[in-house]
Design an enzyme around this catalytic site. Structure first.
Site, PDB file in Angstrom:
ATOM      1  N   CYS A 170     -16.566 -25.872 -19.169  1.00 46.47           N
ATOM      2  CA  CYS A 170     -17.695 -26.094 -20.069  1.00 46.47           C
ATOM      3  C   CYS A 170     -17.269 -26.015 -21.533  1.00 46.47           C
ATOM      4  O   CYS A 170     -17.573 -26.906 -22.327  1.00 46.47           O
ATOM      5  CB  CYS A 170     -18.794 -25.074 -19.789  1.00 46.47           C
ATOM      6  N   CYS A 223     -19.003 -29.392 -21.269  1.00 49.17           N
ATOM      7  CA  CYS A 223     -20.286 -29.440 -21.968  1.00 49.17           C
ATOM      8  C   CYS A 223     -20.170 -29.441 -23.488  1.00 49.17           C
ATOM      9  O   CYS A 223     -20.763 -30.292 -24.164  1.00 49.17           O
ATOM     10  CB  CYS A 223     -21.150 -28.248 -21.565  1.00 49.17           C
ATOM     11  N   LYS A 270     -18.049 -32.397 -25.117  1.00 45.03           N
ATOM     12  CA  LYS A 270     -18.778 -33.631 -24.786  1.00 45.03           C
ATOM     13  C   LYS A 270     -19.998 -33.779 -25.696  1.00 45.03           C
ATOM     14  O   LYS A 270     -20.271 -34.864 -26.217  1.00 45.03           O
ATOM     15  CB  LYS A 270     -19.206 -33.596 -23.331  1.00 45.03           C
ATOM     16  N   TYR A 304     -23.054 -38.586 -13.776  1.00 46.14           N
ATOM     17  CA  TYR A 304     -23.431 -38.274 -15.152  1.00 46.14           C
ATOM     18  C   TYR A 304     -22.234 -38.214 -16.080  1.00 46.14           C
ATOM     19  O   TYR A 304     -22.336 -38.614 -17.258  1.00 46.14           O
ATOM     20  CB  TYR A 304     -24.253 -36.982 -15.210  1.00 46.14           C
ATOM     21  N   GLU A 358     -22.067 -40.631 -19.291  1.00 49.49           N
ATOM     22  CA  GLU A 358     -22.018 -39.990 -20.609  1.00 49.49           C
ATOM     23  C   GLU A 358     -20.849 -40.506 -21.440  1.00 49.49           C
ATOM     24  O   GLU A 358     -21.018 -40.879 -22.612  1.00 49.49           O
ATOM     25  CB  GLU A 358     -21.924 -38.473 -20.447  1.00 49.49           C
ATOM     26  N   HIS A 409     -48.484 -33.439 -32.755  1.00 47.93           N
ATOM     27  CA  HIS A 409     -48.530 -34.824 -33.208  1.00 47.93           C
ATOM     28  C   HIS A 409     -47.930 -34.968 -34.602  1.00 47.93           C
ATOM     29  O   HIS A 409     -48.149 -34.120 -35.457  1.00 47.93           O
ATOM     30  CB  HIS A 409     -49.980 -35.304 -33.215  1.00 47.93           C
ATOM     31  N   GLU A 435     -45.474 -34.929 -26.985  1.00 47.59           N
ATOM     32  CA  GLU A 435     -46.912 -34.838 -26.726  1.00 47.59           C
ATOM     33  C   GLU A 435     -47.352 -35.807 -25.637  1.00 47.59           C
ATOM     34  O   GLU A 435     -48.416 -35.640 -25.029  1.00 47.59           O
ATOM     35  CB  GLU A 435     -47.703 -35.097 -28.002  1.00 47.59           C
TER      36      GLU A 435
END
Length: 468
Positions: free
Chosen positions: A46, A51, A54, A190, A194, A452, A457
């Site tokens: 990682c 992670c 990356k 993934y 990625e 908003h 939302e």
């Protein structure tokens, strides 16, 4: 005094191993951790080749589009920005080195003895540590431990084929020299998606091959098709139902022959075709630790192997290959062996509603069941869906679109799946994951006031189902 040198000996300095070692030491246990620090340093995949780097490269890639999108907001620049690959690599390496130091300080500050060497299990309570002397000659040390924790993670897997030696894996991608102007990515998971997105954004001409009918198997089908279309739109040459026959070096570059007879010439070929448990040389056969079909370590609900003194957590068990999952599993082991923290109940691990993100461009964020999985588990479900151009892109000129989707169990009104493709999807989905873990219903979503104007939302304003 204990008959053992340590109460817990952790093999592997990645996220799960470091967490277990540190927390056990804080409970008063005598803990050692072994990692071959000369290869990567503390933090495991990682921190070193996963992670963190990356995500840093993903940030870098987003700037490419950002410079152009700024024109729609009145920012003028005459010359095209240029990536300095050497600077990016150096700055990434500096940050990773800092994190390695943080991990080391956390361990030693908690009282953990950290060894630089390769640990092998030689008995139910025995570890041999292979080390190097100051003069470079090999040496070894022997230790005993009441309990041993295997936390060695996973490693990239490349299938055997002609030209296998000409490819790289995700372990190598961060320090390529020179920058690959033509990059071929093989894989549809993934990691493949990625890096295809990232290097496309950094300026490479990217071709991605996947032997299946659509990338990101296991994700919601609508999300898969939507993000694939966005990836293609961004410039990646994504080819499905495509495989490699062989790869050969030529003066023009790496010549890749495909199963359909076509050729691709690339400067580098990244194979991201899966990861396997990192167990080579651990000595599991010596003590009879049971392993599965992919050599994963088989554990029970408490992460204990069939050898009572030996435990395993994280990717080496091949359950859910995510850093936060390894952290959670590590805490279950610590509570099991040394008792929970004061005033806290013993921890358990629940694999339902684990949120995750995929740092494609645009990002994916998801938690809970896909539409197909929900239909299989709950029977009658209701789908809510919204697709739109984000407010930012009404001026940016970008054609990127956002998709948001809710999967609801009709009988209970509980939201059992939440999926998003769009900017900062992971940041948005993390908060909704808490609500879903708590059992939030669609009525609760509907009664929540949205912020908003945000994309987030949309998850609390979808009123009309698109199908049931």
């Amino acid at each position: 005094m204990s008959a053992f040198d340590f109460d817990l000996f952790v093999i592997g300095g990645g996220s799960g191993g470091v967490r277990a070692a540190r927390m056990a030491a804080q409970r008063g246990a005598r803990v050692a951790l072994a990692e071959t620090l000369g290869q990567d340093g503390l933090g495991g995949t990682c921190v070193n080749v996963g992670c963190i780097p990356k995500k840093l490269y993903s940030y870098a890639a987003h700037y490419h589009d950002g410079f152009e999108e700024a024109r729609g907001y009145g920012w003028e620049h005459d010359s095209a920005p240029r990536l300095n690959w050497t600077t990016l690599k150096a700055n990434r390496a500096k940050e990773i080195s800092r994190l390695n130091g943080v991990y080391g300080n956390l361990l030693r500050g908690s009282g953990v003895t950290v060894f630089d060497g390769f640990a092998r299990i030689d008995g139910e309570h025995a570890i041999t540590l292979a080390t190097l002397h100051a003069d470079g000659s090999p040496g070894h040390q022997n230790f005993t431990a009441k309990n041993i924790l295997i936390a060695t993670g996973g490693t990239p897997h490349v299938p055997h084929f002609v030209g296998q030696d000409n490819v790289i894996t995700s372990n190598d991608i961060f320090d390529l020299e020179p920058f690959p102007q033509r990059l071929l990515v093989v894989g549809g998971g993934y990691i493949a998606c990625e890096f295809a997105s990232i290097f496309n954004g950094l300026g490479a001409q990217v071709t991605q091959l996947y032997r299946g009918e659509q990338v990101l198997r296991g994700f919601d089908d609508e999300i898969r098709h939507f993000v694939a279309a966005e990836i293609i739109k961004s410039g990646v040459d994504l080819r499905l139902n495509a495989g490699v026959v062989d790869i050969r070096k030529t003066p023009e570059g790496l010549r890749v022959e495909l199963e359909d007879g076509n050729l691709v010439v690339a400067d580098a070929v990244l194979y991201a075709t899966g990861r396997v448990p990192n167990v080579h040389g651990l000595g599991l056969d010596t003590v009879g630790v049971t392993q599965g079909g992919q050599n994963e370590v088989i554990v029970n609900a408490h992460y204990q192997t069939n050898v009572p003194s030996i435990y395993a957590v994280g990717d080496v068990t091949n359950r859910v290959q995510l850093t936060p999952v390894a952290l959670g599993e590590a805490m279950v082991v610590v509570d099991q062996l040394f008792g929970p923290a004061a005033g806290k109940p013993p921890r358990g691990m629940d694999y339902d509603f684990i949120p995750t993100a995929v740092f494609t461009h645009p990002n994916i964020g998801t938690v809970g069941f896909s539409e197909a999985a929900a239909r299989k588990k709950f029977g009658q479900i209701t789908i809510f869906r919204s697709e739109f151009k984000a407010l930012k892109h009404t001026l940016s000129g970008s054609t990127e679109r956002t998709l948001m989707k809710l999967v609801v169990d009709t009988a209970t009104d509980r939201v059992v799946g939440l999926h998003m493709v769009g900017a900062e999807a992971g940041e948005i989905v993390q908060g909704f994951a808490v609500a879903m873990k708590a059992g939030a219903t669609k009525a609760m979503f509907d009664s929540t006031i949205g912020i908003h104007p945000t994309a987030a939302e949309e998850f609390v304003t979808m009123r009309e189902p698109v199908k049931a």
